[in-house]
Write a protein that holds these residues in place. Structure first.
Motif, short mmCIF file in Angstrom:
data_model
loop_
_atom_site.label_atom_id
_atom_site.label_comp_id
_atom_site.label_asym_id
_atom_site.label_seq_id
_atom_site.Cartn_x
_atom_site.Cartn_y
_atom_site.Cartn_z
N LEU A 81 -23.53 23.91 -10.34
CA LEU A 81 -22.18 23.41 -10.08
C LEU A 81 -22.02 22.81 -8.69
O LEU A 81 -20.99 22.25 -8.37
CB LEU A 81 -21.17 24.53 -10.29
N ALA A 82 -23.07 22.95 -7.86
CA ALA A 82 -22.94 22.50 -6.46
C ALA A 82 -22.59 21.02 -6.39
O ALA A 82 -21.69 20.61 -5.65
CB ALA A 82 -24.23 22.79 -5.70
N LEU A 83 -23.27 20.20 -7.20
CA LEU A 83 -23.04 18.77 -7.13
C LEU A 83 -21.62 18.40 -7.59
O LEU A 83 -20.87 17.75 -6.84
CB LEU A 83 -24.09 18.01 -7.95
N PRO A 84 -21.21 18.83 -8.80
CA PRO A 84 -19.83 18.51 -9.18
C PRO A 84 -18.80 19.06 -8.20
O PRO A 84 -17.78 18.41 -7.94
CB PRO A 84 -19.67 19.15 -10.57
N MET A 85 -19.07 20.23 -7.62
CA MET A 85 -18.10 20.79 -6.66
C MET A 85 -18.02 19.94 -5.40
O MET A 85 -16.94 19.73 -4.86
CB MET A 85 -18.47 22.23 -6.31
N ALA A 86 -19.18 19.45 -4.96
CA ALA A 86 -19.17 18.58 -3.77
C ALA A 86 -18.36 17.32 -4.06
O ALA A 86 -17.63 16.83 -3.21
CB ALA A 86 -20.60 18.22 -3.38
N LEU A 87 -18.49 16.81 -5.30
CA LEU A 87 -17.72 15.62 -5.68
C LEU A 87 -16.22 15.91 -5.60
O LEU A 87 -15.44 15.09 -5.11
CB LEU A 87 -18.08 15.20 -7.11
N VAL A 88 -15.83 17.09 -6.11
CA VAL A 88 -14.42 17.46 -6.07
C VAL A 88 -13.93 17.52 -4.63
O VAL A 88 -12.87 16.99 -4.27
CB VAL A 88 -14.19 18.82 -6.76
N GLN A 89 -14.75 18.16 -3.76
CA GLN A 89 -14.37 18.29 -2.36
C GLN A 89 -14.15 16.91 -1.74
O GLN A 89 -13.19 16.69 -1.01
CB GLN A 89 -15.48 18.99 -1.57
N ARG A 90 -15.07 16.00 -2.06
CA ARG A 90 -14.96 14.66 -1.47
C ARG A 90 -13.68 13.99 -1.92
O ARG A 90 -12.98 13.36 -1.13
CB ARG A 90 -16.17 13.82 -1.87
N GLN A 91 -13.38 14.17 -3.19
CA GLN A 91 -12.18 13.52 -3.70
C GLN A 91 -10.92 14.14 -3.09
O GLN A 91 -9.97 13.45 -2.75
CB GLN A 91 -12.14 13.62 -5.23
N GLN A 92 -10.96 15.48 -2.94
CA GLN A 92 -9.85 16.19 -2.31
C GLN A 92 -9.61 15.65 -0.92
O GLN A 92 -8.49 15.35 -0.53
CB GLN A 92 -10.18 17.69 -2.20
#
Lengths: 293, 336, 261
Positions: A273-284
């Protein structure tokens, strides 16, 4: 002032950061008939030699065990499959819903958003529980089907039941980010497309949909990530053969008391989940930047 | 004496009416646009000019009357089937597409083949002097560049008429004046009919061959800019276009209610002369190309007097006595 | 100009909402079922509510959940407020990205991971598991939610409010308390409500971090549900849903009144 502001980070370092190191460490340990049920234990009273002995005793044995066991691999792939399928279904249901909401007048829109958020405030467990009575072999759905002279469906304790539960529980998380994007959509862009020869339908495909892709991504990630690790839904609505990592972790920990295995599963889950979570963080971060600008 | 009505009107509004709740946006509008002309629809905000344009584009339906294009009623045509194309006030550039994709948007929709569409896009970008910016996205463009992309996009689909909704409102003054000249040059080069909607009289007069002044959903006057300025059809037009000194008309029996004298037709002097009206200077504003005086007199409203630069310099200050006069032929009769 | 909803738009919204609400409505209706068989209608009755009042274990669980919720929500809101202020007003201080990640990560992490990691911490620290470990865990898990809610509101507050207060002689902390805090108070209240609801709702983290004598309501419900559906669970659920409905309506009214004032 700055010291006070540092408090939440200190708190999170202790209660969120540190525990992760412990999980990582434990995943390199092995089970033991002891309390707590794993070895090696870090004995700091022996100083450096204790630390050295501890590090020597760590191994990747648990990961090797997990990797060679078909069951874990199956659970891992099945988790991803469930989450991906449910995300797809959520998009199919959530997009038309969010789009429809965005077309209402301002007052109605506010009420509709409230209506979508409201179930989120009622207990998750209870909402999943409610589905048991509906999906049971003699449940409300099959009673309704019988009234219509249709054959009964076996949904509880099946993969279909898990999918229904996932879609149901995560629908607000899909609808809200999509709605946020669609509600801001500038109607004059659609008019420009119509003016340039698009029909309503082609204007949707060429303008509205591509412009809402950030919302699609946000909604998909927001649903996909927690669904991969979901426990309650597969446990209550899935069958004994339904495999999902959240359930596996729970079983390893509570039933088998295999703490290292549970930790290794957690690390595997986290790595996935690290990659999708990093994507979420970036979008946030981008969203936060936009609202401040 | 109005401008000659177009021989073969491209667009014809016939008794068009439209209301939004209690607001009347159009009330019995009759209007004709000729092929190839640059037409301006001028009026204060809320007068219904944008609604009139949106009805022509197909985004609003008239409640009454008809709109004809080349003699055929277009009521049943949805926007995408109308040969008009609109340049939106906000430009409405698609943020997810590049400049060339924006300009080529309508061509793709019309099914142009790729090579032909690409050539057309290039030609349009050259026309608006944006060569080389093909791959930029709208957020990487300046306001003036966005405006040009919007124009190129509207022109690319070979429309019969281009509708421009307040096209220069978002630009700063200097750029606005340059762009006016360019718009006119592009219109002349392409020979496409342009209809511009604006609340800015300078903009309308600067670009248009003919213009219509709208007032509360009705057409107050149609004519060439000069005609509208010099012979306003009523008091509203007289005051909306340019500055006006209006005097209640003496009863001459010709139906006029007011006498209009434009400020630049008046002369201000420090010394009395026969027939000049005495007064006192209240305000002096210097604009470089002209100086504007407000002169209080014993009778009626203060007079606005504009002296072009190059006339004999005056050193009048607020409070100084002054004398205002004008030739008889500067007086224009205006109905109420 | 916004176009009104088409029949298809109305249908998608209506069907979506029906999907969201049908199970909840059915649950509530069947809590008044006289029959012991949950899915067979046996007439109206309130006997399951009466039975509930006699169920001491359930009542104890409610009490534990309420206490855990009150304390953890207050902790999370206080910490979330500080985190939101530092993220919204701290400018671009070093490591800001890392702090942001730390605050927001618990939002998207699966519960099982959070539960397991917190448990391991308590074991390593030698803390006996029980009421306080659950409370601390819930506070940790909900800080991120509180931060998001408060930060969203803070972002729209004009920073010059606080500058004006400082200009008029307030030291920084006081300027925040006097100028900004009153403006964001509704968001702080909303953050608390959210943290409280999440705590009340959590099964997974509590199951990992709780110990004997600290069984929360979801834990109690879960073990009952595992034994099968029973009308008493419907009754508890209905009461919970009712409490949420009342709470949300009151909050809505309060916000509405503020807006009107």
């Amino acid at each position: 002032m700055w010291k006070v502001l540092a408090l939440p980070y200190l708190w999170l370092a202790v209660f969120f950061g540190l525990p992760f190191l412990l999980v990582a460490k434990l995943s390199l340990s092995h089970t033991a008939l002891a309390i707590p049920p794993y070895a090696p234990q870090l004995d700091l009273s022996r100083g450096l030699s204790g630390l050295a002995a501890f590090v020597r005793a760590l191994s990747f044995e648990t990961y090797a065990r997990l990797g060679s066991d078909r069951l874990y691999l199956a659970a891992y792939l099945s988790s991803l499959r469930f989450a991906a399928l449910a995300t797809g279904l959520l998009l199919l249901i959530g997009y038309p819903m969010a789009y429809g909401m965005s077309r209402f007048g301002a007052g109605a829109r506010r009420l509709l958003v409230l209506a979508v958020i409201l179930p989120f405030w009622t207990s998750f467990l209870i909402r999943i529980y409610a589905w048991i009575a509906i999906l049971k072999p003699a449940g409300l759905l099959n009673q309704a089907l019988a009234l219509l002279h249709l054959p009964p469906l076996t949904l509880l304790d099946s993969d279909a039941g898990v999918l229904i539960g996932l879609v149901y529980a995560y629908l607000p998380f899909m609808v809200l980010p999509l709605y946020a994007v669609l509600e801001r959509h500038d109607e004059s862009l659609v008019e420009a497309a119509l003016d340039l020869g698009c029909t309503r339908t082609s204007a949707f495909w060429r303008v509205t949909l591509p412009m809402s892709l950030p919302g699609v991504l946000a909604g998909a990630l927001l649903c996909f990530i927690p669904m991969v690790g979901e426990f309650v839904i597969p446990d209550l609505l899935g069958g004994s053969r339904t495999l999902m990592l959240g359930k596996t972790l729970w079983t390893e920990f509570f039933a088998n008391r295999d703490w290292p295995a549970a930790s290794a599963v957690a690390i595997a889950l986290l790595a996935t989940l690290a990659l999708p979570m990093a994507l979420v963080q970036r979008q946030q971060a981008r969203l936060a930047g936009e609202t401040q600008a | 004496m109005s401008a000659p009505p177009p021989a073969a009107p491209l667009v014809r509004f016939e008794a068009v009416g439209k209301r939004f709740g209690d607001v009347v946006a159009a009330d019995g509008v009759d209007l004709e646009l000729a092929e190839g002309e640059f037409f301006a629809l001028l009026g204060p905000s809320g007068c219904g000019k944008t609604t009139l344009m949106r009805m022509l584009a197909g985004f609003e339906r008239p409640d009454a009357g008809r709109i004809l294009l080349n003699g055929a009623d277009i009521a049943g045509l949805p926007p995408h089937r109308r040969p008009s194309s609109m340049m939106f006030q906000t430009y409405a550039l698609f943020p997810h597409l590049t400049v060339e994709q924006n300009v080529g948007f309508g061509l793709k929709q019309q099914g142009w083949d790729k090579a032909r569409a690409a050539a057309r896009v290039e030609a349009m970008l050259a026309l608006v002097r944006l060569e080389g910016l093909n791959r930029r996205r709208p957020h990487q463009l300046s306001g003036g560049q966005k405006q040009r992309v919007a124009l190129a996009r509207a022109l690319a689909v070979e429309p019969r008429i281009v509708l421009l909704d307040e096209p220069l409102a978002a630009l700063d003054r200097k750029l606005r004046e340059e762009t006016q000249l360019e718009l006119k040059a592009i219109q002349r080069a392409t020979r496409v009919t342009f209809m511009i909607v604006t609340h800015d009289q300078d903009e309308a007069m600067g670009v248009a061959d003919r213009m219509a002044v709208m007032q509360a959903g009705r057409i107050a006057q149609v004519g060439a800019p000069r005609e509208v300025y010099e012979r306003p059809a009523n008091r509203f037009v007289a005051e909306f276009i340019g500055e006006a000194n209006l005097f209640p008309a003496k009863d001459t029996g010709d139906g006029a209610d007011f006498t209009l004298v434009r400020p630049e037709r008046m002369t201000i002097a420090a010394e009395a002369s026969p027939g000049a009206i005495p007064g006192r200077v209240a305000e002096v504003a210097y604009f470089g190309d002209r100086t504007r005086y407000v002169v209080k007199t014993d009778a009626g409203k203060p007079l606005l007097v504009s002296q072009a630069a190059g006339q004999a310099p005056l050193s009048l200050q607020p409070g100084d006595p002054a004398f205002v006069s004008w030739p008889k032929n500067a007086e224009v009769k205006v109905p109420a | 100009m916004r176009r009104g909803p088409s029949p298809f738009n109305r249908l998608s919204v209506g069907a979506g909402l029906a999907f969201l609400y049908a199970p909840i409505v059915l649950l509530v209706i069947y809590s008044f079922n006289a029959s012991r068989l949950v899915t067979v209608w046996g007439g109206w009755s309130t006997k399951w509510y009466a039975a509930l009042a006699q169920d001491q274990a359930m009542l104890d669980a409610v009490s534990v959940s309420l206490r855990v919720g009150l304390i953890s929500a207050s902790l999370a809101t206080a910490l979330g407020l500080l985190a939101a202020v530092s993220l919204a007003r701290g400018g671009r201080f070093g490591g800001r990205g890392l702090f942001g990640a730390m605050v927001y990560a618990p939002l998207s992490l699966p519960d099982v991971i959070l539960g397991l990691s917190l448990l391991l911490l308590f074991v390593a620290l030698g803390l006996p598991r029980g009421f306080w470990t659950v409370t601390l865990s819930h506070a940790t898990v909900t800080i991120g939610y509180a931060t998001v809610v408060i930060r969203a509101r803070l972002a729209s507050v004009d920073p010059s409010l606080e500058e004006a207060a400082r200009d008029l002689g307030c030291p920084p902390a006081q300027a925040f308390l006097k100028a900004t805090l009153p403006v964001i108070a509704p968001a702080v209240a909303a953050a608390w409500m959210l943290a409280f609801t999440l705590s009340l709702d959590d099964l997974v983290v509590a199951s990992f971090t709780s110990g004997p004598g600290a069984t929360t309501l979801p834990m109690r419900l879960y073990s009952a549900v595992r034994l099968g559906v029973n009308p008493e669970i419907n009754a508890v659920s209905t009461l919970l849903i009712g409490a949420v409905a009342v709470g949300v309506s009151l909050a809505g009214l309060a916000i509405g009144r503020r807006r009107d004032a």
